[in-house]
Scaffold this motif. Structure first.
Motif, PDB file in Angstrom:
ATOM      1  N   SER A  19       0.695  -1.140  -0.053  1.00 42.00           N
ATOM      2  CA  SER A  19       0.096  -0.072  -0.046  1.00 42.00           C
ATOM      3  C   SER A  19       0.917   1.240   0.002  1.00 42.00           C
ATOM      4  CB  SER A  19      -0.881   0.061   1.297  1.00 42.00           C
ATOM      5  OG  SER A  19      -0.154   0.078   2.479  1.00 42.00           O
ATOM      6  N   VAL A  20       0.516   2.453  -0.410  1.00 37.95           N
ATOM      7  CA  VAL A  20       1.012   3.693  -0.395  1.00 37.95           C
ATOM      8  C   VAL A  20       0.048   4.657   0.396  1.00 37.95           C
ATOM      9  CG1 VAL A  20       0.239   4.016  -2.828  1.00 37.95           C
ATOM     10  CG2 VAL A  20       2.210   5.432  -1.814  1.00 37.95           C
ATOM     11  N   THR A  21       0.515   5.545   0.960  1.00 38.13           N
ATOM     12  CA  THR A  21      -0.188   6.681   1.590  1.00 38.13           C
ATOM     13  C   THR A  21       0.081   8.087   0.407  1.00 38.13           C
ATOM     14  OG1 THR A  21       0.087   5.892   3.792  1.00 38.13           O
ATOM     15  CG2 THR A  21      -0.530   8.103   3.655  1.00 38.13           C
ATOM     16  N   ILE A  22      -1.285   8.314   0.150  1.00 35.76           N
ATOM     17  CA  ILE A  22      -1.385   9.520  -0.926  1.00 35.76           C
ATOM     18  C   ILE A  22      -2.371  10.620  -0.332  1.00 35.76           C
ATOM     19  CG2 ILE A  22      -0.759   7.885  -2.569  1.00 35.76           C
ATOM     20  CD1 ILE A  22      -3.837   8.214  -3.546  1.00 35.76           C
ATOM     21  N   LYS A  23      -2.333  11.660  -0.793  1.00 33.05           N
ATOM     22  CA  LYS A  23      -3.308  12.650  -0.385  1.00 33.05           C
ATOM     23  C   LYS A  23      -4.511  12.692  -1.138  1.00 33.05           C
ATOM     24  CE  LYS A  23      -0.142  14.647   1.894  1.00 33.05           C
ATOM     25  NZ  LYS A  23      -0.002  14.829   3.403  1.00 33.05           N
ATOM     26  N   SER A  24      -5.620  12.973  -0.551  1.00 36.93           N
ATOM     27  CA  SER A  24      -7.113  13.092  -1.172  1.00 36.93           C
ATOM     28  C   SER A  24      -7.649  14.236  -0.917  1.00 36.93           C
ATOM     29  CB  SER A  24      -7.659  11.684  -0.184  1.00 36.93           C
ATOM     30  OG  SER A  24      -8.902  11.697  -0.845  1.00 36.93           O
ATOM     31  N   LEU A  25      -8.386  14.714  -1.742  1.00 36.43           N
ATOM     32  CA  LEU A  25      -9.026  16.060  -1.802  1.00 36.43           C
ATOM     33  C   LEU A  25     -10.345  15.627  -1.357  1.00 36.43           C
ATOM     34  CD1 LEU A  25      -7.681  17.340  -5.291  1.00 36.43           C
ATOM     35  CD2 LEU A  25      -6.784  17.563  -2.856  1.00 36.43           C
ATOM     36  N   VAL A  26     -10.512  16.779  -0.313  1.00 31.03           N
ATOM     37  CA  VAL A  26     -12.118  16.477   0.203  1.00 31.03           C
ATOM     38  C   VAL A  26     -12.996  17.888  -0.159  1.00 31.03           C
ATOM     39  CG1 VAL A  26     -13.692  16.102   2.259  1.00 31.03           C
ATOM     40  CG2 VAL A  26     -11.856  14.552   1.588  1.00 31.03           C
ATOM     41  N   PHE A  27     -14.007  17.836  -0.769  1.00 29.62           N
ATOM     42  CA  PHE A  27     -14.914  19.121  -0.710  1.00 29.62           C
ATOM     43  C   PHE A  27     -16.048  18.837  -0.046  1.00 29.62           C
ATOM     44  CE2 PHE A  27     -12.165  18.590  -4.612  1.00 29.62           C
ATOM     45  CZ  PHE A  27     -11.650  19.681  -4.586  1.00 29.62           C
ATOM     46  N   PRO A  28     -16.263  19.360   1.273  1.00 22.52           N
ATOM     47  CA  PRO A  28     -17.270  19.037   2.260  1.00 22.52           C
ATOM     48  C   PRO A  28     -18.631  19.674   1.882  1.00 22.52           C
ATOM     49  CG  PRO A  28     -15.801  20.708   3.312  1.00 22.52           C
ATOM     50  CD  PRO A  28     -15.020  20.168   1.790  1.00 22.52           C
ATOM     51  N   THR A  29     -18.704  20.868   1.221  1.00 18.67           N
ATOM     52  CA  THR A  29     -19.791  21.470   1.089  1.00 18.67           C
ATOM     53  C   THR A  29     -20.017  22.185  -0.146  1.00 18.67           C
ATOM     54  OG1 THR A  29     -21.497  22.894   2.098  1.00 18.67           O
ATOM     55  CG2 THR A  29     -19.387  23.397   2.117  1.00 18.67           C
ATOM     56  N   GLU A  30     -21.161  22.524  -0.701  1.00 20.04           N
ATOM     57  CA  GLU A  30     -21.234  23.265  -1.950  1.00 20.04           C
ATOM     58  C   GLU A  30     -20.920  24.794  -1.889  1.00 20.04           C
ATOM     59  OE1 GLU A  30     -24.805  22.773  -4.504  1.00 20.04           O
ATOM     60  OE2 GLU A  30     -25.476  24.950  -3.713  1.00 20.04           O
ATOM     61  N   THR A  31     -20.082  25.118  -2.428  1.00 20.97           N
ATOM     62  CA  THR A  31     -19.225  26.570  -2.334  1.00 20.97           C
ATOM     63  C   THR A  31     -18.843  27.348  -3.801  1.00 20.97           C
ATOM     64  OG1 THR A  31     -17.220  26.453  -2.274  1.00 20.97           O
ATOM     65  CG2 THR A  31     -18.322  25.982  -0.047  1.00 20.97           C
ATOM     66  N   SER A  32     -18.881  28.514  -3.754  1.00 21.29           N
ATOM     67  CA  SER A  32     -18.250  29.071  -5.028  1.00 21.29           C
ATOM     68  C   SER A  32     -16.759  29.687  -4.514  1.00 21.29           C
ATOM     69  CB  SER A  32     -19.002  30.116  -5.613  1.00 21.29           C
ATOM     70  OG  SER A  32     -19.014  31.310  -4.474  1.00 21.29           O
ATOM     71  N   THR A  33     -16.182  28.923  -3.569  1.00 17.09           N
ATOM     72  CA  THR A  33     -14.914  29.535  -3.435  1.00 17.09           C
ATOM     73  C   THR A  33     -13.872  28.357  -2.888  1.00 17.09           C
ATOM     74  OG1 THR A  33     -15.650  29.499  -1.069  1.00 17.09           O
ATOM     75  CG2 THR A  33     -15.878  31.572  -2.181  1.00 17.09           C
ATOM     76  N   SER A  34     -14.415  27.177  -3.098  1.00 14.76           N
ATOM     77  CA  SER A  34     -13.602  25.894  -2.668  1.00 14.76           C
ATOM     78  C   SER A  34     -12.725  25.343  -3.858  1.00 14.76           C
ATOM     79  CB  SER A  34     -14.069  25.067  -1.773  1.00 14.76           C
ATOM     80  OG  SER A  34     -14.619  25.501  -0.494  1.00 14.76           O
ATOM     81  N   TYR A  35     -11.622  25.159  -4.156  1.00 20.76           N
ATOM     82  CA  TYR A  35     -10.992  24.636  -5.172  1.00 20.76           C
ATOM     83  C   TYR A  35      -9.510  24.335  -4.795  1.00 20.76           C
ATOM     84  CZ  TYR A  35      -8.829  28.919  -6.647  1.00 20.76           C
ATOM     85  OH  TYR A  35      -8.166  30.092  -6.528  1.00 20.76           O
ATOM     86  N   VAL A  36      -9.093  23.481  -5.690  1.00 23.22           N
ATOM     87  CA  VAL A  36      -7.619  23.046  -5.582  1.00 23.22           C
ATOM     88  C   VAL A  36      -7.182  23.269  -7.074  1.00 23.22           C
ATOM     89  CG1 VAL A  36      -5.997  21.163  -5.445  1.00 23.22           C
ATOM     90  CG2 VAL A  36      -7.942  21.404  -4.046  1.00 23.22           C
ATOM     91  N   LYS A  37      -5.883  24.054  -7.272  1.00 29.84           N
ATOM     92  CA  LYS A  37      -5.311  24.250  -8.365  1.00 29.84           C
ATOM     93  C   LYS A  37      -3.848  23.347  -8.477  1.00 29.84           C
ATOM     94  CE  LYS A  37      -2.893  28.018  -9.316  1.00 29.84           C
ATOM     95  NZ  LYS A  37      -1.729  27.950  -9.757  1.00 29.84           N
ATOM     96  N   MET A  38      -3.781  22.532  -9.774  1.00 33.21           N
ATOM     97  CA  MET A  38      -2.807  21.459  -9.836  1.00 33.21           C
ATOM     98  C   MET A  38      -2.148  22.137 -11.180  1.00 33.21           C
ATOM     99  SD  MET A  38      -5.293  18.019  -9.657  1.00 33.21           S
ATOM    100  CE  MET A  38      -3.827  17.086 -10.548  1.00 33.21           C
ATOM    101  N   ASN A  39      -0.612  21.904 -10.993  1.00 34.53           N
ATOM    102  CA  ASN A  39       0.167  22.281 -11.856  1.00 34.53           C
ATOM    103  C   ASN A  39       0.911  21.223 -12.738  1.00 34.53           C
ATOM    104  OD1 ASN A  39       0.469  25.027 -10.752  1.00 34.53           O
ATOM    105  ND2 ASN A  39       1.617  24.479  -9.344  1.00 34.53           N
ATOM    106  N   PRO A  40       0.681  20.969 -14.032  1.00 34.58           N
ATOM    107  CA  PRO A  40       1.025  20.020 -14.774  1.00 34.58           C
ATOM    108  C   PRO A  40       2.642  19.917 -14.702  1.00 34.58           C
ATOM    109  CG  PRO A  40       0.247  21.777 -16.390  1.00 34.58           C
ATOM    110  CD  PRO A  40       0.090  21.892 -14.537  1.00 34.58           C
ATOM    111  N   MET A  41       3.010  18.677 -15.191  1.00 30.58           N
ATOM    112  CA  MET A  41       4.610  18.478 -14.990  1.00 30.58           C
ATOM    113  C   MET A  41       5.170  18.854 -16.433  1.00 30.58           C
ATOM    114  SD  MET A  41       5.278  15.098 -13.284  1.00 30.58           S
ATOM    115  CE  MET A  41       3.983  14.046 -14.238  1.00 30.58           C
TER     116      MET A  41
END
Length: 224
Positions: A19-41
């Motif tokens: 197994s491997v421990t990784i990060k998970s993104l959780v969006f708990p509620t409906e908003t217009s302000t919550s997001y994650v920006k990812m940078n491509p390689m």
């Protein structure tokens, strides 16, 4: 909207007992302000791609949901949607191709999307099972120099979000290649076998992204 939190991490923090421990993104509620920006390689100037992710959401088919958004200054270059009626679609700079697939639920699903400009061949994979092939945007090129956003649909370069389109739930293991993976490789990825890592996004080695609003990053164990 709170101040951007830039997270630096080593995605593979533990490798024990298959197994491997990784990060998970959780969006708990409906908003217009919550997001994650990812940078491509690498620049996302693409004539083909495979995009995969694992996700769970309890949102019903009562509204559309953005699953992945890549936008340049003037265009939505690649958007993946769960449509109002529960179907899945992706759009490349206008128009879209839509697939009838099983609905998402609070149980984890594995989703992959493939597209090849040379033929226009497009398909959806749900938990390793492939949809019918459709043709879409033959000869098109996805343009580079944009922003990848998880959780919101930007109607401008990085803004004009609509809470009623936001993603609510959990998403992780987001990987992307600049080629179409074989059906067998995608099934191997679904069941947890080792496959060549994404050369645009590799979730296991991703070491930087930005989180805003109420989005959260949690550790989870991914079995290989």
């Amino acid at each position: 909207m709170r101040i951007t939190v830039v997270l630096f991490f080593i995605a593979i923090s533990t490798v024990l007992a298959g197994s491997v421990t990784i990060k998970s993104l959780v969006f708990p509620t409906e908003t217009s302000t919550s997001y994650v920006k990812m940078n491509p390689m690498k620049p996302m100037t693409l004539n083909a791609f495979t995009l995969c992710m694992r996700l769970a959401t309890e949102l019903t088919g009562e509204r559309e949901v953005i699953l992945f958004a890549y936008r340049t200054v003037y265009y939505d270059e690649l958007n993946v949607w769960r449509e109002l009626d529960g179907r899945l679609s992706f759009a490349l700079a206008g128009g879209s191709v839509i697939f009838q697939v099983p609905p998402f639920s609070g149980l984890q699903s594995h989703l992959c999307i493939t597209w090849d400009s040379s033929s226009g061949a497009s398909a959806i994979f749900m938990d390793g099972k492939k949809s019918l092939t459709k043709t879409y945007k033959q000869g098109h090129t996805i343009q580079g120099d944009g922003q990848v956003i998880i959780g919101q649909d930007p109607d401008s370069y990085l803004g004009d979000f609509d809470a009623k389109q936001s993603f609510v739930g959990e998403m992780f293991d987001i990987n992307m290649w600049d080629s179409v993976l074989s059906d067998r490789t995608i099934n191997d990825l679904f069941i947890g076998k080792r496959v060549p890592r994404g050369n645009i996004f590799d979730w296991e080695t991703m070491n930087e992204f930005a989180v805003k609003g109420q989005a959260q990053v949690v550790d989870r164990e991914l079995y290989l």
